[in-house]
Structures are given as structure tokens and as C-alpha cells.
Design a protein around this motif. Sequence first.
Motif, PDB file in Angstrom:
ATOM      1  N   THR A  49     -72.710 -19.634  36.831  1.00 56.31           N
ATOM      2  CA  THR A  49     -73.921 -19.748  37.647  1.00 56.31           C
ATOM      3  C   THR A  49     -74.408 -21.245  36.879  1.00 56.31           C
ATOM      4  O   THR A  49     -75.311 -21.868  37.524  1.00 56.31           O
TER       5      THR A  49
ATOM      6  N   ARG B  17     -72.311 -12.118  41.700  1.00 58.57           N
ATOM      7  CA  ARG B  17     -71.267 -12.119  42.113  1.00 58.57           C
ATOM      8  C   ARG B  17     -70.560 -12.474  40.992  1.00 58.57           C
ATOM      9  O   ARG B  17     -68.974 -12.731  41.384  1.00 58.57           O
TER      10      ARG B  17
ATOM     11  N   LEU C 246     -66.171 -16.309  45.946  1.00 63.89           N
ATOM     12  CA  LEU C 246     -67.178 -15.332  46.995  1.00 63.89           C
ATOM     13  C   LEU C 246     -66.047 -15.143  48.200  1.00 63.89           C
ATOM     14  O   LEU C 246     -64.548 -15.744  47.658  1.00 63.89           O
TER      15      LEU C 246
ATOM     16  N   LEU D  76     -75.017 -20.736  52.788  1.00 65.97           N
ATOM     17  CA  LEU D  76     -73.919 -21.298  51.844  1.00 65.97           C
ATOM     18  C   LEU D  76     -73.405 -22.203  52.183  1.00 65.97           C
ATOM     19  O   LEU D  76     -72.816 -23.429  51.696  1.00 65.97           O
TER      20      LEU D  76
ATOM     21  N   LEU E 115     -72.158  -8.866  50.375  1.00 62.01           N
ATOM     22  CA  LEU E 115     -72.222  -9.912  50.417  1.00 62.01           C
ATOM     23  C   LEU E 115     -73.635  -9.489  51.356  1.00 62.01           C
ATOM     24  O   LEU E 115     -75.109 -10.073  51.156  1.00 62.01           O
TER      25      LEU E 115
ATOM     26  N   LEU F  13     -76.542 -14.117  44.515  1.00 61.74           N
ATOM     27  CA  LEU F  13     -75.287 -14.836  43.763  1.00 61.74           C
ATOM     28  C   LEU F  13     -74.694 -14.816  42.040  1.00 61.74           C
ATOM     29  O   LEU F  13     -73.037 -14.082  42.132  1.00 61.74           O
TER      30      LEU F  13
END
Length: 166
Positions: free
Chosen positions: A141, A135, A82, A63, A39, A132
Motif C-alpha cells: 500500500t 488484503r 489480488l 479497479l 473482496l 485493499l
Amino acid sequence: MTTTATTTAQTPRTVIPAPQRSVRATAAGDDDRRAWTELVTAVRESGQYPTAAEAERVTRAVLSELGGQVTGDERVALARTLPKEAAGLIASRIPEPRPRSAREFVDAVATRIEGATPTTARWHAGSVLGVLPPRIGDALTDRVLAQLPPGYALLFGRAELATRTA
């Protein structure tokens, strides 16, 4: 010259095994560290940061700030998706009573990163949030963006579509 062999009595030793982490726990921890590193590497490449340390610093700030904006099931799903390090940053923030506008979010990121201006904070936010979606997936999202005020889609690397009114 005479050689004499001497024997020494050996006392039996009790061997106490060292505590061991399970192989599964070790592998999971390694996978999680690898996922965090991947990441941060993606953020470093996206934001063109000169060092991994700078990319990590920016990732942590963005974040953490995002953690104050996302609530409910989306917050839980985001944290589960995550790496643990990132999930901890999301979960460590108490959600705001109302989500900040995208501009307020960028301004808040600027206060978390030494020397950041609104322009560089926008770059930082986009560099982190933009990595993001691949992932966390499109569905999550979309759910996160549906919770946030207009303007965040651009930070996530998506076009902001205006809704038509008749």
C-alpha cells in the motif's frame, strides 16, 4: 405358467474417461473465486451497497481505473496479491502516461458508473480502495501510494500527511 430366462449377449463397451481438471487446479480456482467473492463482500459492506451485483459493478469500475494509474513493480505486485478477477481488471488497463490526480481519478470513476456524480464516485472509490490495504499489506500500500499524486491516501482509508518544508 412357465418362466424362461433369456440372456442377452452384452457387447463390451469401451469407457472413455471424461477429461478431468487436476484437483490442485480445481482447488486453486475455487480459492480464487472465494477470494473474489470475499473482496466484493468487503466492498459491499464498506460501501453499504444493497446488492452484491452493485458492489461487484463498482469494484470492477474502480479497479479498472486504478489499473491505469499504477505502474512497474507495484502494478505487478498488486495484480499478484489480488484475486485473478481483480488482477485482470488491473492488468487490462494500459497505464496512463502520468498518474491522474485523486480528483481526476474520482471523475474518471464517475464516467465508468452509470448515474454516478463526483460525490458518489468518491464514495465508490473509497469503498473499493479502502478495503485493499488489509488484503495487500501495508508495505505494498505504501509503495502504491508513493507512486500516486497526493490525495489518494484518503481513498485508501489513510490519513494524508503533509510533508513539512523547512
